[in-house]
Design a protein around this motif. Structure first.
Motif, PDB file in Angstrom:
ATOM      1  N   LYS A   1       0.836  -1.218   0.000  1.00 29.80           N
ATOM      2  CA  LYS A   1       0.000   0.000   0.000  1.00 29.80           C
ATOM      3  C   LYS A   1       0.864   1.259   0.000  1.00 29.80           C
ATOM      4  CE  LYS A   1      -1.720   1.539   4.132  1.00 29.80           C
ATOM      5  NZ  LYS A   1      -1.442   2.957   4.445  1.00 29.80           N
TER       6      LYS A   1
ATOM      7  N   ALA B   1      -2.526  10.351   2.482  1.00 31.47           N
ATOM      8  CA  ALA B   1      -1.487  10.207   1.453  1.00 31.47           C
ATOM      9  C   ALA B   1      -1.869  10.915   0.152  1.00 31.47           C
ATOM     10  CB  ALA B   1      -1.187   8.732   1.196  1.00 31.47           C
TER      11      ALA B   1
ATOM     12  N   TYR C   1      -1.650  13.726  -0.091  1.00 27.88           N
ATOM     13  CA  TYR C   1      -0.673  14.823  -0.190  1.00 27.88           C
ATOM     14  C   TYR C   1       0.460  14.518  -1.163  1.00 27.88           C
ATOM     15  CZ  TYR C   1       2.169  12.597   3.586  1.00 27.88           C
ATOM     16  OH  TYR C   1       2.906  11.768   4.358  1.00 27.88           O
TER      17      TYR C   1
ATOM     18  N   ILE D   1      -2.796   8.776  15.291  1.00 30.65           N
ATOM     19  CA  ILE D   1      -1.470   8.403  15.792  1.00 30.65           C
ATOM     20  C   ILE D   1      -0.578   9.607  16.099  1.00 30.65           C
ATOM     21  CG2 ILE D   1      -1.489   6.108  14.755  1.00 30.65           C
ATOM     22  CD1 ILE D   1       0.273   7.109  12.514  1.00 30.65           C
TER      23      ILE D   1
ATOM     24  N   ASP E   1       5.592  20.224   7.700  1.00 32.66           N
ATOM     25  CA  ASP E   1       6.542  21.331   7.563  1.00 32.66           C
ATOM     26  C   ASP E   1       7.714  20.987   6.636  1.00 32.66           C
ATOM     27  OD1 ASP E   1       7.046  19.566   9.899  1.00 32.66           O
ATOM     28  OD2 ASP E   1       8.914  20.703  10.041  1.00 32.66           O
TER      29      ASP E   1
ATOM     30  N   SER F   1      13.821  15.435  10.088  1.00 33.50           N
ATOM     31  CA  SER F   1      13.456  14.036  10.390  1.00 33.50           C
ATOM     32  C   SER F   1      13.449  13.289   9.071  1.00 33.50           C
ATOM     33  CB  SER F   1      12.039  13.939  10.954  1.00 33.50           C
ATOM     34  OG  SER F   1      11.911  14.652  12.130  1.00 33.50           O
ATOM     35  N   ALA F   2      13.777  12.002   9.134  1.00 28.86           N
ATOM     36  CA  ALA F   2      13.845  11.225   7.885  1.00 28.86           C
ATOM     37  C   ALA F   2      12.431  10.822   7.464  1.00 28.86           C
ATOM     38  CB  ALA F   2      14.736  10.012   8.082  1.00 28.86           C
ATOM     39  N   SER F   3      11.663  11.797   7.006  1.00 29.76           N
ATOM     40  CA  SER F   3      10.244  11.587   6.688  1.00 29.76           C
ATOM     41  C   SER F   3      10.063  10.830   5.368  1.00 29.76           C
ATOM     42  CB  SER F   3       9.562  12.956   6.593  1.00 29.76           C
ATOM     43  OG  SER F   3       8.374  12.874   5.840  1.00 29.76           O
ATOM     44  N   VAL F   4       9.259   9.776   5.426  1.00 30.67           N
ATOM     45  CA  VAL F   4       8.948   8.992   4.224  1.00 30.67           C
ATOM     46  C   VAL F   4       8.167   9.870   3.232  1.00 30.67           C
ATOM     47  CG1 VAL F   4       7.603   7.019   3.372  1.00 30.67           C
ATOM     48  CG2 VAL F   4       8.880   6.819   5.507  1.00 30.67           C
ATOM     49  N   GLY F   5       7.114  10.511   3.741  1.00 35.72           N
ATOM     50  CA  GLY F   5       6.250  11.303   2.869  1.00 35.72           C
ATOM     51  C   GLY F   5       7.007  12.451   2.213  1.00 35.72           C
TER      52      GLY F   5
ATOM     53  N   GLU G   1      13.377   3.817   3.552  1.00 29.95           N
ATOM     54  CA  GLU G   1      12.429   2.701   3.512  1.00 29.95           C
ATOM     55  C   GLU G   1      12.409   2.079   2.109  1.00 29.95           C
ATOM     56  OE1 GLU G   1      12.259   4.969   5.656  1.00 29.95           O
ATOM     57  OE2 GLU G   1      11.200   4.226   7.420  1.00 29.95           O
TER      58      GLU G   1
ATOM     59  N   ILE H   1       8.573   7.092  16.727  1.00 33.69           N
ATOM     60  CA  ILE H   1       8.188   7.816  15.506  1.00 33.69           C
ATOM     61  C   ILE H   1       6.938   8.664  15.727  1.00 33.69           C
ATOM     62  CG2 ILE H   1       7.536   7.594  13.052  1.00 33.69           C
ATOM     63  CD1 ILE H   1      10.397   6.691  13.553  1.00 33.69           C
TER      64      ILE H   1
ATOM     65  N   ARG I   1       0.875   6.588  19.648  1.00 35.42           N
ATOM     66  CA  ARG I   1       0.562   5.326  18.978  1.00 35.42           C
ATOM     67  C   ARG I   1       0.410   4.173  19.960  1.00 35.42           C
ATOM     68  NH1 ARG I   1       2.618   3.267  12.994  1.00 35.42           N
ATOM     69  NH2 ARG I   1       0.490   2.986  12.316  1.00 35.42           N
TER      70      ARG I   1
ATOM     71  N   LEU J   1      -5.301   1.598  11.447  1.00 34.30           N
ATOM     72  CA  LEU J   1      -5.124   0.350  10.719  1.00 34.30           C
ATOM     73  C   LEU J   1      -4.345  -0.719  11.490  1.00 34.30           C
ATOM     74  CD1 LEU J   1      -4.959  -1.132   7.976  1.00 34.30           C
ATOM     75  CD2 LEU J   1      -3.125   0.431   7.345  1.00 34.30           C
TER      76      LEU J   1
HETATM   77  C1  EPZ Z   1       4.517   6.927   6.378  1.00 36.28           C
HETATM   78  O1  EPZ Z   1       3.807   8.031   6.924  1.00 36.28           O
HETATM   79  C2  EPZ Z   1       3.536   5.776   6.376  1.00 36.28           C
HETATM   80  N1  EPZ Z   1       2.380   6.146   5.569  1.00 36.28           N
HETATM   81  C3  EPZ Z   1       3.095   5.451   7.807  1.00 36.28           C
HETATM   82  O2  EPZ Z   1       2.298   4.280   7.754  1.00 36.28           O
HETATM   83  C4  EPZ Z   1       4.334   5.152   8.653  1.00 36.28           C
HETATM   84  O3  EPZ Z   1       3.949   4.971  10.003  1.00 36.28           O
HETATM   85  C5  EPZ Z   1       5.344   6.300   8.561  1.00 36.28           C
HETATM   86  O4  EPZ Z   1       5.652   6.578   7.174  1.00 36.28           O
HETATM   87  C6  EPZ Z   1       6.650   6.001   9.280  1.00 36.28           C
HETATM   88  O5  EPZ Z   1       7.234   4.841   8.742  1.00 36.28           O
HETATM   89  C7  EPZ Z   1       2.432   6.059   4.246  1.00 36.28           C
HETATM   90  O6  EPZ Z   1       3.431   5.669   3.676  1.00 36.28           O
HETATM   91  C8  EPZ Z   1       1.201   6.425   3.483  1.00 36.28           C
HETATM   92  P1  EPZ Z   1       6.780  10.348   8.053  1.00 36.28           P
HETATM   93  P2  EPZ Z   1       4.384   9.512   6.781  1.00 36.28           P
HETATM   94  O7  EPZ Z   1       6.628  11.598   7.279  1.00 36.28           O
HETATM   95  O8  EPZ Z   1       5.117   9.609   5.501  1.00 36.28           O
HETATM   96  C9  EPZ Z   1       7.809  13.643  11.388  1.00 36.28           C
HETATM   97  C10 EPZ Z   1       0.357   2.970   8.041  1.00 36.28           C
HETATM   98  O9  EPZ Z   1      -0.137   2.427   9.050  1.00 36.28           O
HETATM   99  N2  EPZ Z   1       7.531  14.640  10.337  1.00 36.28           N
HETATM  100  O10 EPZ Z   1       7.880   9.400   7.710  1.00 36.28           O
HETATM  101  O11 EPZ Z   1       3.269  10.444   7.039  1.00 36.28           O
HETATM  102  C11 EPZ Z   1       6.526  12.950  11.836  1.00 36.28           C
HETATM  103  O12 EPZ Z   1       5.847  13.692  12.808  1.00 36.28           O
HETATM  104  C12 EPZ Z   1       0.889   4.377   8.113  1.00 36.28           C
HETATM  105  O13 EPZ Z   1       0.422   2.420   6.930  1.00 36.28           O
HETATM  106  C13 EPZ Z   1       7.730  15.973  10.612  1.00 36.28           C
HETATM  107  O14 EPZ Z   1       8.131  16.365  11.717  1.00 36.28           O
HETATM  108  O15 EPZ Z   1       5.381   9.541   7.996  1.00 36.28           O
HETATM  109  C14 EPZ Z   1       7.053  11.623  12.352  1.00 36.28           C
HETATM  110  O16 EPZ Z   1       7.510  11.763  13.660  1.00 36.28           O
HETATM  111  C15 EPZ Z   1       0.595   5.049   9.407  1.00 36.28           C
HETATM  112  N3  EPZ Z   1       7.473  16.901   9.629  1.00 36.28           N
HETATM  113  C16 EPZ Z   1       8.266  11.336  11.463  1.00 36.28           C
HETATM  114  O17 EPZ Z   1       8.602  12.591  10.856  1.00 36.28           O
HETATM  115  C17 EPZ Z   1       7.043  16.525   8.388  1.00 36.28           C
HETATM  116  O18 EPZ Z   1       6.850  17.407   7.525  1.00 36.28           O
HETATM  117  C18 EPZ Z   1       8.028  10.328  10.352  1.00 36.28           C
HETATM  118  O19 EPZ Z   1       6.886  10.713   9.589  1.00 36.28           O
HETATM  119  C19 EPZ Z   1       6.840  15.164   8.112  1.00 36.28           C
HETATM  120  C20 EPZ Z   1       7.089  14.222   9.106  1.00 36.28           C
END
Ligand code: EPZ
Length: 430
Positions: A22, A101, A103, A126, A132, A169-173, A197, A336, A340, A380
């Motif tokens: 997904k 997502a 976004y 969560i 940001d 932060s190593a943000s996936v999104g 990832e 993370i 949660r 989920l």
């Molecule tokens: C992805 O979310 C996944 N979702 C999440 O899975 C998963 O928990 C998460 O990565 C971490 O592995 C999708 O891929 C659709 P992040 P994402 O940006 O991208 C901070 C599931 O159950 N952050 O990696 O939204 C944030 O607060 C879902 O399938 C900022 O501070 O997560 C967090 O602490 C739930 N500023 C950390 O980074 C930002 O602009 C990681 O978030 C963005 C993120």
């Protein structure tokens, strides 16, 4: 709303086919917006999150054609997305609210069409889930960004410009969004502290096949040499490591043996290592992972969720269910997301012994048995952990709010029934 009814006590034996991922499908579908040529994506799972994203793309003017296809013995969707010219550059609140997502349209639409309006998704069960990093990075690339009436309104007069960006932060999104934006930018973008990832590596492979020039796959520094145009592609997405990890825990908690067909052990090193330490046998074959807990005496272990390759936060709730019935104590640290542990009170209603300390840590002390109960979940993965608890609990468990599961676990009851679980969906009308 549908419910899931489980009668606990059956050890699970057999095979589970792992579906397409997904969290890979979602950014990859949005990457199709970077070209006006058709993009065909194989191995897309049948999930409500995919339907929600397809609805958003239809609203943007994308032509979508869906075909079912058998891949490695498993029924999947092959979907072709074609956006010759979008009819809208707006991702409205109702779409983004249902599926955050959404976004992922931000980077592609801004890079290719120089304007996008995206409803801010807001927080969720969560945590606060800020954006940001996505926004400041696009600003560094020359975008003008305003927040108006709950929307991000982003514009650029010319192509976005390459920039040197360091994520806090190593943000996936954010990694996905900035990769997609930078692919069509003028000049070179470097992302430092990028997420690593497997979902990111798959997106990079697809973008490079479309004509992008991205280096650094699987490392935390990505270099994107922007190109003027990307072309169509056919790409098969990887399988879902979180689904595989979830069913691995199902084998362990029921003291059964499940073969996870088409699961990639490379993506699950840390969770499989924890399972082995807890007393579960893991065997690898060329296309599967066999999780064997027959006669295992399970004992507690500590886990600390972290960015990949650390322990995935998306498996924390499932492992907590397992620790509830493992001997001794386990310490779980959630590093993370700030909120949660919403599954904890529900697991405790089933007889679990868990103490949460602050927002980030929980001590689980194993109990001899759980007992079935009606339970409710908020996301989920928490929903899946309640299913797992129900599978070993004495008596009947009813899991409410099944729509969470339908977002991310394909054919859940069918997969569980095939390995011997006593599980059924109760439709709202029943
Ligand atoms: C992805 O979310 C996944 N979702 C999440 O899975 C998963 O928990 C998460 O990565 C971490 O592995 C999708 O891929 C659709 P992040 P994402 O940006 O991208 C901070 C599931 O159950 N952050 O990696 O939204 C944030 O607060 C879902 O399938 C900022 O501070 O997560 C967090 O602490 C739930 N500023 C950390 O980074 C930002 O602009 C990681 O978030 C963005 C993120």
């Amino acid at each position: 709303m549908d419910k899931i009814k489980i009668i606990g006590g059956n050890p699970l034996f057999g095979k589970v086919f792992i579906s397409g991922a997904k969290n890979t499908a979602l950014p990859i579908i949005c990457a199709s917006l970077l070209t006006d040529e058709p993009v065909t994506i194989k191995n897309i799972p049948f999930l409500s999150d995919i339907k929600s994203l397809n609805n958003l793309l239809l609203q943007l003017g994308t032509d979508i054609s869906v075909n079912e296809e058998l891949l490695n013995g498993h029924n999947t969707q092959t979907i072709t997305y074609h956006t010759p010219q979008p009819t809208s550059l707006i991702a409205p609140y109702d779409f983004v609210r249902k599926m955050r997502a959404s976004y992922y349209v931000l980077g592609p639409l801004l890079a290719k069409y120089r304007h996008v309006e995206l409803s801010l998704p807001g927080g969720c069960a969560i945590g606060a889930r800020p954006m940001d990093i996505h926004l400041t990075s696009l600003e560094q690339m020359g975008a003008r960004i305003e927040i108006k009436n709950g929307y991000v309104v982003a514009d650029t007069d010319d192509r976005l410009k390459g920039a040197h960006i360091a994520f806090h932060s190593a943000s996936v999104g954010a990694t996905c969004n900035i990769l997609m934006a930078a692919a069509l930018a003028e000049g070179t973008t470097v992302i430092e502290n990028a997420a690593k990832e497997p979902e990111i590596a798959d997106l990079i492979r697809m973008l490079n096949k479309m004509g992008a020039h991205i280096e650094g796959e699987n490392t935390s520094t990505l270099t994107i040499y922007g190109v003027k145009k990307l072309h169509g592609v056919t790409h098969q997405i990887i399988n879902d490591r979180i689904e595989a990890g979830s069913y691995a825990v199902a084998a362990a908690i029921t003291k059964g043996r499940i073969e996870l067909i088409n699961a990639n052990p490379e993506y699950l090193k840390t969770p499989l290592d924890i399972l082995q330490k807890m007393g579960v046998k893991i065997e690898l074959t060329p296309n599967s992972i066999i999780v064997d807990a027959q006669n295992a005496v399970l004992h507690g272990e500590d886990i600390y969720t972290d960015y990949y390759p650390g322990f995935p936060t998306d498996l924390q709730a499932q492992f907590m269910a397992l620790m509830c019935v493992s001997e001794g104590a386990s310490m779980i640290t959630e590093n993370i997301w700030e909120n949660r542990f919403m599954h904890v009170p529900e697991l405790m209603r089933m007889g679990a012994n868990i103490n949460v300390h602050g927002h980030a840590s929980a001590i689980v002390r194993g109990v001899k048995k759980l007992s079935g109960a009606p339970v409710m979940s908020t996301d989920l993965r928490a929903s899946f952990s309640l299913i797992l608890a129900g599978l070993v609990a004495e008596g009947e468990t009813i899991v409410n709010r099944v729509y969470h599961l339908d977002r991310g676990y394909e054919s859940l009851e069918e997969k569980f029934k095939a390995v011997g679980a006593d599980i059924e969906r109760i439709k709202e009308a029943d």
